[in-house]
Design a protein around this motif. Structure first.
Motif, PDB file in Angstrom:
ATOM      1  N   MET A 170       0.839  -1.181   0.000  1.00  0.00           N
ATOM      2  CA  MET A 170       0.000   0.000   0.000  1.00  0.00           C
ATOM      3  C   MET A 170       0.889   1.253   0.000  1.00  0.00           C
ATOM      4  O   MET A 170       2.039   1.199   0.389  1.00  0.00           O
ATOM      5  CB  MET A 170      -0.880  -0.046   1.239  1.00  0.00           C
ATOM      6  N   PHE A 171       0.333   2.347  -0.405  1.00  0.00           N
ATOM      7  CA  PHE A 171       1.090   3.599  -0.472  1.00  0.00           C
ATOM      8  C   PHE A 171       0.934   4.378   0.825  1.00  0.00           C
ATOM      9  O   PHE A 171      -0.118   4.369   1.455  1.00  0.00           O
ATOM     10  CB  PHE A 171       0.589   4.465  -1.632  1.00  0.00           C
ATOM     11  N   SER A 172       1.992   5.098   1.177  1.00  0.00           N
ATOM     12  CA  SER A 172       1.903   5.977   2.340  1.00  0.00           C
ATOM     13  C   SER A 172       1.170   7.261   1.947  1.00  0.00           C
ATOM     14  O   SER A 172       0.966   7.542   0.760  1.00  0.00           O
ATOM     15  CB  SER A 172       3.301   6.307   2.864  1.00  0.00           C
ATOM     16  N   THR A 173       0.808   8.038   2.939  1.00  0.00           N
ATOM     17  CA  THR A 173       0.099   9.287   2.676  1.00  0.00           C
ATOM     18  C   THR A 173       0.956  10.229   1.839  1.00  0.00           C
ATOM     19  O   THR A 173       0.458  10.875   0.915  1.00  0.00           O
ATOM     20  CB  THR A 173      -0.280   9.970   4.003  1.00  0.00           C
ATOM     21  N   GLY A 174       2.231  10.311   2.140  1.00  0.00           N
ATOM     22  CA  GLY A 174       3.126  11.177   1.385  1.00  0.00           C
ATOM     23  C   GLY A 174       3.239  10.754  -0.072  1.00  0.00           C
ATOM     24  O   GLY A 174       3.280  11.597  -0.969  1.00  0.00           O
ATOM     25  N   GLN A 175       3.279   9.442  -0.315  1.00  0.00           N
ATOM     26  CA  GLN A 175       3.369   8.955  -1.688  1.00  0.00           C
ATOM     27  C   GLN A 175       2.086   9.269  -2.460  1.00  0.00           C
ATOM     28  O   GLN A 175       2.140   9.621  -3.640  1.00  0.00           O
ATOM     29  CB  GLN A 175       3.621   7.451  -1.697  1.00  0.00           C
ATOM     30  N   LEU A 176       0.947   9.141  -1.823  1.00  0.00           N
ATOM     31  CA  LEU A 176      -0.325   9.462  -2.474  1.00  0.00           C
ATOM     32  C   LEU A 176      -0.407  10.943  -2.815  1.00  0.00           C
ATOM     33  O   LEU A 176      -0.823  11.311  -3.918  1.00  0.00           O
ATOM     34  CB  LEU A 176      -1.501   9.062  -1.587  1.00  0.00           C
ATOM     35  N   ILE A 177      -0.003  11.796  -1.887  1.00  0.00           N
ATOM     36  CA  ILE A 177      -0.029  13.239  -2.135  1.00  0.00           C
ATOM     37  C   ILE A 177       0.913  13.579  -3.291  1.00  0.00           C
ATOM     38  O   ILE A 177       0.555  14.340  -4.192  1.00  0.00           O
ATOM     39  CB  ILE A 177       0.344  14.022  -0.855  1.00  0.00           C
ATOM     40  N   PHE A 178       2.120  12.994  -3.279  1.00  0.00           N
ATOM     41  CA  PHE A 178       3.068  13.239  -4.361  1.00  0.00           C
ATOM     42  C   PHE A 178       2.485  12.776  -5.695  1.00  0.00           C
ATOM     43  O   PHE A 178       2.574  13.479  -6.697  1.00  0.00           O
ATOM     44  CB  PHE A 178       4.393  12.519  -4.094  1.00  0.00           C
ATOM     45  N   GLY A 179       1.899  11.595  -5.727  1.00  0.00           N
ATOM     46  CA  GLY A 179       1.330  11.067  -6.962  1.00  0.00           C
ATOM     47  C   GLY A 179       0.223  11.951  -7.508  1.00  0.00           C
ATOM     48  O   GLY A 179       0.162  12.224  -8.711  1.00  0.00           O
ATOM     49  N   ILE A 180      -0.653  12.415  -6.639  1.00  0.00           N
ATOM     50  CA  ILE A 180      -1.757  13.283  -7.066  1.00  0.00           C
ATOM     51  C   ILE A 180      -1.229  14.612  -7.581  1.00  0.00           C
ATOM     52  O   ILE A 180      -1.646  15.089  -8.650  1.00  0.00           O
ATOM     53  CB  ILE A 180      -2.759  13.485  -5.915  1.00  0.00           C
ATOM     54  N   LEU A 181      -0.299  15.225  -6.852  1.00  0.00           N
ATOM     55  CA  LEU A 181       0.267  16.503  -7.284  1.00  0.00           C
ATOM     56  C   LEU A 181       1.053  16.352  -8.587  1.00  0.00           C
ATOM     57  O   LEU A 181       0.986  17.220  -9.472  1.00  0.00           O
ATOM     58  CB  LEU A 181       1.155  17.095  -6.193  1.00  0.00           C
ATOM     59  N   PHE A 182       1.791  15.252  -8.730  1.00  0.00           N
ATOM     60  CA  PHE A 182       2.535  15.008  -9.954  1.00  0.00           C
ATOM     61  C   PHE A 182       1.584  14.869 -11.135  1.00  0.00           C
ATOM     62  O   PHE A 182       1.816  15.446 -12.201  1.00  0.00           O
ATOM     63  CB  PHE A 182       3.392  13.742  -9.816  1.00  0.00           C
ATOM     64  N   PHE A 183       0.503  14.119 -10.967  1.00  0.00           N
ATOM     65  CA  PHE A 183      -0.472  13.936 -12.041  1.00  0.00           C
ATOM     66  C   PHE A 183      -1.095  15.267 -12.443  1.00  0.00           C
ATOM     67  O   PHE A 183      -1.227  15.566 -13.632  1.00  0.00           O
ATOM     68  CB  PHE A 183      -1.561  12.949 -11.615  1.00  0.00           C
ATOM     69  N   ILE A 184      -1.475  16.083 -11.478  1.00  0.00           N
ATOM     70  CA  ILE A 184      -2.084  17.384 -11.770  1.00  0.00           C
ATOM     71  C   ILE A 184      -1.097  18.271 -12.526  1.00  0.00           C
ATOM     72  O   ILE A 184      -1.438  18.882 -13.540  1.00  0.00           O
ATOM     73  CB  ILE A 184      -2.587  18.059 -10.481  1.00  0.00           C
ATOM     74  N   ALA A 185       0.142  18.352 -12.030  1.00  0.00           N
ATOM     75  CA  ALA A 185       1.152  19.187 -12.688  1.00  0.00           C
ATOM     76  C   ALA A 185       1.440  18.681 -14.100  1.00  0.00           C
ATOM     77  O   ALA A 185       1.544  19.475 -15.041  1.00  0.00           O
ATOM     78  CB  ALA A 185       2.438  19.202 -11.856  1.00  0.00           C
ATOM     79  N   PHE A 186       1.544  17.377 -14.267  1.00  0.00           N
ATOM     80  CA  PHE A 186       1.812  16.795 -15.578  1.00  0.00           C
ATOM     81  C   PHE A 186       0.680  17.109 -16.544  1.00  0.00           C
ATOM     82  O   PHE A 186       0.917  17.517 -17.683  1.00  0.00           O
ATOM     83  CB  PHE A 186       1.989  15.279 -15.436  1.00  0.00           C
ATOM     84  N   ALA A 187      -0.576  16.958 -16.104  1.00  0.00           N
ATOM     85  CA  ALA A 187      -1.724  17.231 -16.968  1.00  0.00           C
ATOM     86  C   ALA A 187      -1.773  18.701 -17.370  1.00  0.00           C
ATOM     87  O   ALA A 187      -2.073  19.024 -18.529  1.00  0.00           O
ATOM     88  CB  ALA A 187      -3.012  16.821 -16.256  1.00  0.00           C
ATOM     89  N   VAL A 188      -1.466  19.601 -16.448  1.00  0.00           N
ATOM     90  CA  VAL A 188      -1.478  21.035 -16.747  1.00  0.00           C
ATOM     91  C   VAL A 188      -0.394  21.372 -17.761  1.00  0.00           C
ATOM     92  O   VAL A 188      -0.643  22.086 -18.742  1.00  0.00           O
ATOM     93  CB  VAL A 188      -1.310  21.872 -15.453  1.00  0.00           C
ATOM     94  N   ILE A 189       0.807  20.843 -17.569  1.00  0.00           N
ATOM     95  CA  ILE A 189       1.913  21.135 -18.487  1.00  0.00           C
ATOM     96  C   ILE A 189       1.614  20.573 -19.876  1.00  0.00           C
ATOM     97  O   ILE A 189       1.837  21.256 -20.889  1.00  0.00           O
ATOM     98  CB  ILE A 189       3.237  20.571 -17.930  1.00  0.00           C
ATOM     99  N   ILE A 190       1.091  19.363 -19.949  1.00  0.00           N
ATOM    100  CA  ILE A 190       0.749  18.780 -21.250  1.00  0.00           C
ATOM    101  C   ILE A 190      -0.331  19.613 -21.931  1.00  0.00           C
ATOM    102  O   ILE A 190      -0.271  19.872 -23.142  1.00  0.00           O
ATOM    103  CB  ILE A 190       0.298  17.312 -21.081  1.00  0.00           C
ATOM    104  N   GLY A 191      -1.333  20.051 -21.187  1.00  0.00           N
ATOM    105  CA  GLY A 191      -2.398  20.880 -21.755  1.00  0.00           C
ATOM    106  C   GLY A 191      -1.877  22.200 -22.291  1.00  0.00           C
ATOM    107  O   GLY A 191      -2.265  22.630 -23.386  1.00  0.00           O
ATOM    108  N   LEU A 192      -0.988  22.842 -21.548  1.00  0.00           N
ATOM    109  CA  LEU A 192      -0.415  24.115 -21.997  1.00  0.00           C
ATOM    110  C   LEU A 192       0.434  23.923 -23.251  1.00  0.00           C
ATOM    111  O   LEU A 192       0.372  24.732 -24.182  1.00  0.00           O
ATOM    112  CB  LEU A 192       0.417  24.740 -20.878  1.00  0.00           C
ATOM    113  N   GLN A 193       1.231  22.870 -23.291  1.00  0.00           N
ATOM    114  CA  GLN A 193       2.061  22.617 -24.474  1.00  0.00           C
ATOM    115  C   GLN A 193       1.199  22.312 -25.689  1.00  0.00           C
ATOM    116  O   GLN A 193       1.524  22.716 -26.802  1.00  0.00           O
ATOM    117  CB  GLN A 193       3.034  21.473 -24.209  1.00  0.00           C
TER     118      GLN A 193
END
Length: 61
Positions: free
Chosen positions: A1-24
């Motif tokens: 299972m994932f720790s709380t920190g890993q889940l937060i990192f994964g969610i933030l990474f996904f959001i940032a990645f989606a925003v950057i891809i959308g802008l590009q």
């Protein structure tokens, strides 16, 4: 299972990645329209070909 920190990192990474891809994508939209005209027909032909293969498989098998 994932720790709380890993889940937060994964969610933030996904959001940032989606925003950057959308802008590009928006930045390159004019280039895509100029250089990739007619590619939708290639996609339609590819999907049609795969559908034809699947149809033949299910009819003769």
């Amino acid at each position: 299972m994932f720790s709380t920190g890993q889940l937060i990192f994964g969610i933030l990474f996904f959001i940032a990645f989606a925003v950057i891809i959308g802008l590009q994508y928006r930045k390159d939209l004019n280039l895509h329209k100029r250089y990739y005209k007619g590619t939708i027909w290639v996609l339609i032909a590819f999907i049609g070909f795969i559908a034809m293969i699947a149809t033949v498989k299910f009819i003769f098998m």
